[in-house]
Design a protein around this motif. Structure first.
Motif, PDB file in Angstrom:
ATOM      1  N   LYS A  84       0.910  -1.082  -0.180  1.00 17.40           N
ATOM      2  CA  LYS A  84      -0.110   0.021   0.014  1.00 17.40           C
ATOM      3  C   LYS A  84       0.883   1.340   0.106  1.00 17.40           C
ATOM      4  N   ALA A  85       1.811   1.200  -0.983  1.00 19.05           N
ATOM      5  CA  ALA A  85       2.990   2.178  -0.943  1.00 19.05           C
ATOM      6  C   ALA A  85       2.258   3.600  -1.079  1.00 19.05           C
ATOM      7  N   ASP A  86       1.188   3.726  -1.832  1.00 25.00           N
ATOM      8  CA  ASP A  86       0.658   5.098  -2.225  1.00 25.00           C
ATOM      9  C   ASP A  86      -0.618   5.660  -1.297  1.00 25.00           C
ATOM     10  N   SER A  87      -0.759   4.692  -0.200  1.00 25.80           N
ATOM     11  CA  SER A  87      -1.785   5.141   0.913  1.00 25.80           C
ATOM     12  C   SER A  87      -1.251   5.758   1.921  1.00 25.80           C
ATOM     13  N   ARG A  88      -1.799   6.577   2.651  1.00 23.56           N
ATOM     14  CA  ARG A  88      -1.273   7.228   3.870  1.00 23.56           C
ATOM     15  C   ARG A  88      -2.390   7.326   4.840  1.00 23.56           C
ATOM     16  N   PHE A  89      -2.250   7.278   6.305  1.00 23.53           N
ATOM     17  CA  PHE A  89      -2.976   7.421   7.402  1.00 23.53           C
ATOM     18  C   PHE A  89      -3.543   8.777   7.274  1.00 23.53           C
ATOM     19  N   PRO A  90      -5.005   8.818   7.663  1.00 20.90           N
ATOM     20  CA  PRO A  90      -5.694  10.099   7.713  1.00 20.90           C
ATOM     21  C   PRO A  90      -4.986  11.022   8.833  1.00 20.90           C
ATOM     22  N   TRP A  91      -4.973  12.222   8.477  1.00 19.26           N
ATOM     23  CA  TRP A  91      -4.455  13.213   9.292  1.00 19.26           C
ATOM     24  C   TRP A  91      -4.611  12.881  10.989  1.00 19.26           C
ATOM     25  N   PHE A  95      -1.469  13.135  13.845  1.00 14.90           N
ATOM     26  CA  PHE A  95      -1.202  14.383  14.418  1.00 14.90           C
ATOM     27  C   PHE A  95      -2.224  14.683  15.635  1.00 14.90           C
ATOM     28  N   PHE A  96      -1.872  15.223  16.811  1.00 14.83           N
ATOM     29  CA  PHE A  96      -2.614  15.252  17.973  1.00 14.83           C
ATOM     30  C   PHE A  96      -2.206  16.702  18.680  1.00 14.83           C
ATOM     31  N   PRO A 105      -6.692  19.878  15.009  1.00 13.04           N
ATOM     32  CA  PRO A 105      -7.612  20.438  14.156  1.00 13.04           C
ATOM     33  C   PRO A 105      -6.692  21.011  13.000  1.00 13.04           C
ATOM     34  N   ARG A 106      -6.906  20.402  11.704  1.00 14.47           N
ATOM     35  CA  ARG A 106      -6.140  21.016  10.592  1.00 14.47           C
ATOM     36  C   ARG A 106      -6.062  22.497  10.351  1.00 14.47           C
ATOM     37  N   ARG A 111       0.508  28.103   9.015  1.00 11.18           N
ATOM     38  CA  ARG A 111       1.609  27.621   7.872  1.00 11.18           C
ATOM     39  C   ARG A 111       2.531  26.360   8.104  1.00 11.18           C
ATOM     40  N   TYR A 112       2.130  25.753   9.526  1.00 14.21           N
ATOM     41  CA  TYR A 112       2.702  24.405   9.757  1.00 14.21           C
ATOM     42  C   TYR A 112       1.944  23.243   9.096  1.00 14.21           C
ATOM     43  N   GLU A 113       0.850  23.769   8.472  1.00 12.95           N
ATOM     44  CA  GLU A 113       0.020  22.681   7.670  1.00 12.95           C
ATOM     45  C   GLU A 113       0.686  21.954   6.717  1.00 12.95           C
ATOM     46  N   THR A 114       1.584  22.802   5.695  1.00 14.93           N
ATOM     47  CA  THR A 114       2.415  22.414   4.635  1.00 14.93           C
ATOM     48  C   THR A 114       3.388  21.262   5.399  1.00 14.93           C
ATOM     49  N   LEU A 115       3.916  21.583   6.276  1.00 23.44           N
ATOM     50  CA  LEU A 115       5.111  20.842   6.934  1.00 23.44           C
ATOM     51  C   LEU A 115       4.638  19.445   7.430  1.00 23.44           C
TER      52      LEU A 115
END
Length: 207
Positions: A84-91, A95-96, A105-106, A111-115
């Motif tokens: 599943k190389a192209d799948s990613r865990f949900p945010w 992230f906590f 909360p995204r 500005r840290y959202e991109t990081l």
């Protein structure tokens, strides 16, 4: 052709190696060169001899490098599907905020959202994505942890987790430099209730 490195065993040597090799891989990608992390499927003894490794040094991982074909071979496609190389865990899974029971909360990350998105996209052994990042509410302080597998069938991946977090930190750090976000890395002792399977690694203290 391969990119091979050796590092002396010490505190955080795997994290440092993961950061450095991923930085090289990202630079190679900018040059349209193909790479592939290899941590458990190469002849470590052979490569150690080739680069004249010293007794206190180790080759944690390598990468082949070269120009890639326009289309992937069937075998490569099958492997990518399997892991599943192209799948990613949900945010919300990685992230906590303040506690590991509260998703970050995204919309509050600015500005840290991109990081953090670049951390989410980082490669890892078996695509296990072992990093967990906890932000202090009202501060741009981010604490980085790794999650060790409790499943005996997946114990083999635990050997690469520290390299994986080095890769994720590389993505965070290089993106911060790219977009002009300043901060420092510090090893602290966060007063945070931490699940047993998580291990603290380091913290980013934003300015």
């Amino acid at each position: 052709e391969f990119i091979v490195g050796a590092i002396e065993k010490s505190d955080y040597y795997k994290e440092n190696y993961g950061y450095i090799l991923e930085a090289i891989i990202l630079a190679a990608t900018d040059l349209n060169l193909g790479t592939c992390w290899l941590g458990g499927t190469f002849n470590r003894s052979l490569f150690s001899t080739k680069i004249n490794c010293q007794k206190n040094e180790i080759v944690p991982a390598i990468t082949p490098i070269g120009y890639t074909p326009e289309t992937r071979r069937t075998k490569e496609k099958a492997i990518r599907v399997f892991v599943k190389a192209d799948s990613r865990f949900p945010w919300s899974k990685i992230f906590f905020e303040n506690t590991f029971s509260t998703a970050l909360p995204r919309e509050t990350t600015g500005r840290y959202e991109t990081l953090l998105e670049m951390v989410q996209l980082a490669p890892s052994a078996g695509n296990k994505q072992p990093w967990r990042v906890l932000k202090e509410k009202d501060y741009n302080n981010y604490h980085f942890y790794v999650k060790f597998s409790q499943n005996s069938k997946l114990n083999a991946y635990n050997a690469f987790i520290n390299i994986d977090i080095g890769i994720a930190i590389c993505h965070f750090d290089l993106t911060a430099k790219e977009v002009g976000i300043e901060g420092t890395w510090k090893i602290l002792s966060p007063d945070i209730d931490t699940p047993e399977e998580l291990k603290y690694i380091t913290s980013w203290i934003g300015q």
